[in-house]
Design an enzyme around this catalytic site. Structure first.
Site, PDB file in Angstrom:
ATOM      1  N   LYS A 172      -7.385   6.687   9.817  1.00 17.27           N
ATOM      2  CA  LYS A 172      -7.721   5.260   9.849  1.00 17.27           C
ATOM      3  C   LYS A 172      -8.282   4.813  11.213  1.00 17.27           C
ATOM      4  CE  LYS A 172      -5.971   4.852   5.667  1.00 17.27           C
ATOM      5  NZ  LYS A 172      -4.872   4.028   5.256  1.00 17.27           N
ATOM      6  N   GLU A 189      -0.609 -10.834   3.137  1.00 10.14           N
ATOM      7  CA  GLU A 189      -0.297 -10.046   4.340  1.00 10.14           C
ATOM      8  C   GLU A 189      -0.515 -10.901   5.585  1.00 10.14           C
ATOM      9  OE1 GLU A 189      -1.406  -5.628   2.533  1.00 10.14           O
ATOM     10  OE2 GLU A 189      -2.913  -6.684   3.697  1.00 10.14           O
ATOM     11  N   ASP A 215       3.242  -2.815   8.274  1.00  6.40           N
ATOM     12  CA  ASP A 215       2.234  -2.666   7.218  1.00  6.40           C
ATOM     13  C   ASP A 215       1.209  -1.599   7.609  1.00  6.40           C
ATOM     14  OD1 ASP A 215       0.753  -3.104   4.927  1.00  6.40           O
ATOM     15  OD2 ASP A 215       0.108  -5.129   5.446  1.00  6.40           O
ATOM     16  N   GLY A 263      -5.871  -2.734  -0.721  1.00  2.36           N
ATOM     17  CA  GLY A 263      -5.021  -2.953  -1.900  1.00  2.36           C
ATOM     18  C   GLY A 263      -5.119  -4.373  -2.440  1.00  2.36           C
ATOM     19  N   GLY A 269       0.830  -1.210   0.000  1.00  5.96           N
ATOM     20  CA  GLY A 269       0.000   0.000   0.000  1.00  5.96           C
ATOM     21  C   GLY A 269       0.857   1.249   0.000  1.00  5.96           C
ATOM     22  N   SER A 270       0.207   2.400   0.009  1.00  2.00           N
ATOM     23  CA  SER A 270       0.954   3.656  -0.120  1.00  2.00           C
ATOM     24  C   SER A 270       1.793   3.943   1.122  1.00  2.00           C
ATOM     25  CB  SER A 270      -0.009   4.812  -0.405  1.00  2.00           C
ATOM     26  OG  SER A 270      -0.982   4.914   0.602  1.00  2.00           O
ATOM     27  N   THR A 271       1.287   3.598   2.313  1.00  2.00           N
ATOM     28  CA  THR A 271       2.070   3.851   3.533  1.00  2.00           C
ATOM     29  C   THR A 271       3.255   2.887   3.594  1.00  2.00           C
ATOM     30  OG1 THR A 271      -0.078   4.348   4.541  1.00  2.00           O
ATOM     31  CG2 THR A 271       1.825   4.330   6.008  1.00  2.00           C
TER      32      THR A 271
END
Ligand code: 5RP
Length: 221
Positions: free
Chosen positions: A121, A103, A81, A97, A29-31
């Site tokens: 979040k 994961e 994550d 995602g 993911g983006s983070t």
């Protein structure tokens, strides 16, 4: 601060949780991407990584960070994550995602789970974010009917999306998840479900939450 700056802040904070001379698990993911870019700066400190998706593996390799097949690894010191939602008990919804299955597998091998996300979040009750369920393609209609019968909600097939494992995703809208462990276990008992995006039976150990006042380090309440 922009949302990307908040993500970068937690990605940088997560570097403190990287254990020297070990293999670490890396999310998707983006983070997680911000984290990978930070990890590249200290890549000589670790033995390598296990990736939770093809996209993450590509990004890690692009930085020259070793990526191991999970089957050749006995131990992962820490899994880092992002998440789509986190409650006060650090139960999570993940899978925005579509990488939820890998994961969860990488997390299963890890000793510690550090979740990194911006404050948007954080929720009181999980479920505003549609809960992803990875499903064997031939079972999608059956699984959708079973989910509605048991929990309500509105399953929507993620259009044009195939997981790294060749399956489809049903996103369940409109749930109010007050007992995430029970729901996670019951969803897994439906034939045709590969994994669901509740990370509650194994939740996060630490949540590094990016806020405009700095990074908050949260543990489960
Ligand atoms: C991917 C995930 C991600 O961790 C989740 O969707 C959060 O992504 P982002 O950091 O882009 O907000 O579970 O399957």
């Amino acid at each position: 601060m922009t949302q990307d700056e908040l993500k970068l802040q937690v990605a940088q904070a997560a570097i403190d949780y990287v254990v020297a001379d070990t293999i670490i698990g890396v999310g998707t993911g983006s983070t997680a991407n911000f984290f990978i870019d930070e990890l590249a700066k200290i890549k000589g400190k670790i033995k390598g990584t296990v990736a939770s998706s093809e996209a993450t593996a590509q990004r890690l390799k692009g930085h020259g960070i070793p990526v191991f097949d999970l089957n050749s690894v006995d131990e992962i010191s820490v899994y880092i994550d992002g998440a789509d939602e986190a409650d006060a008990g650090l139960n999570l919804i993940k899978g925005g995602g579509g990488a939820l299955t890998r994961e969860k597998i990488v997390l299963a091998v890890a000793k510690k789970f550090v979740c990194i996300a911006d404050e948007s979040k954080k929720v009181k009750v999980l479920g505003k974010f549609p809960l992803p369920i990875e499903v064997i393609p031939m079972a999608r209609s059956y699984v959708a009917r079973e989910v509605v019968k048991r929990f309500g909600g509105e399953p929507v097939l993620r259009d044009g999306f195939t997981t790294d494992n060749g399956n489809v995703i049903l996103d369940i809208h409109g749930l109010q998840i007050t007992d995430p462990v029970a729901m996670e276990n019951e969803l897994n008992s439906i034939v045709g479900v590969v994994t669901n995006g509740l990370f509650a039976a194994r939740n996060a150990d630490v949540f590094l939450c990016g806020t405009h006042q700095g990074v908050q380090t949260l543990t489960a309440k």
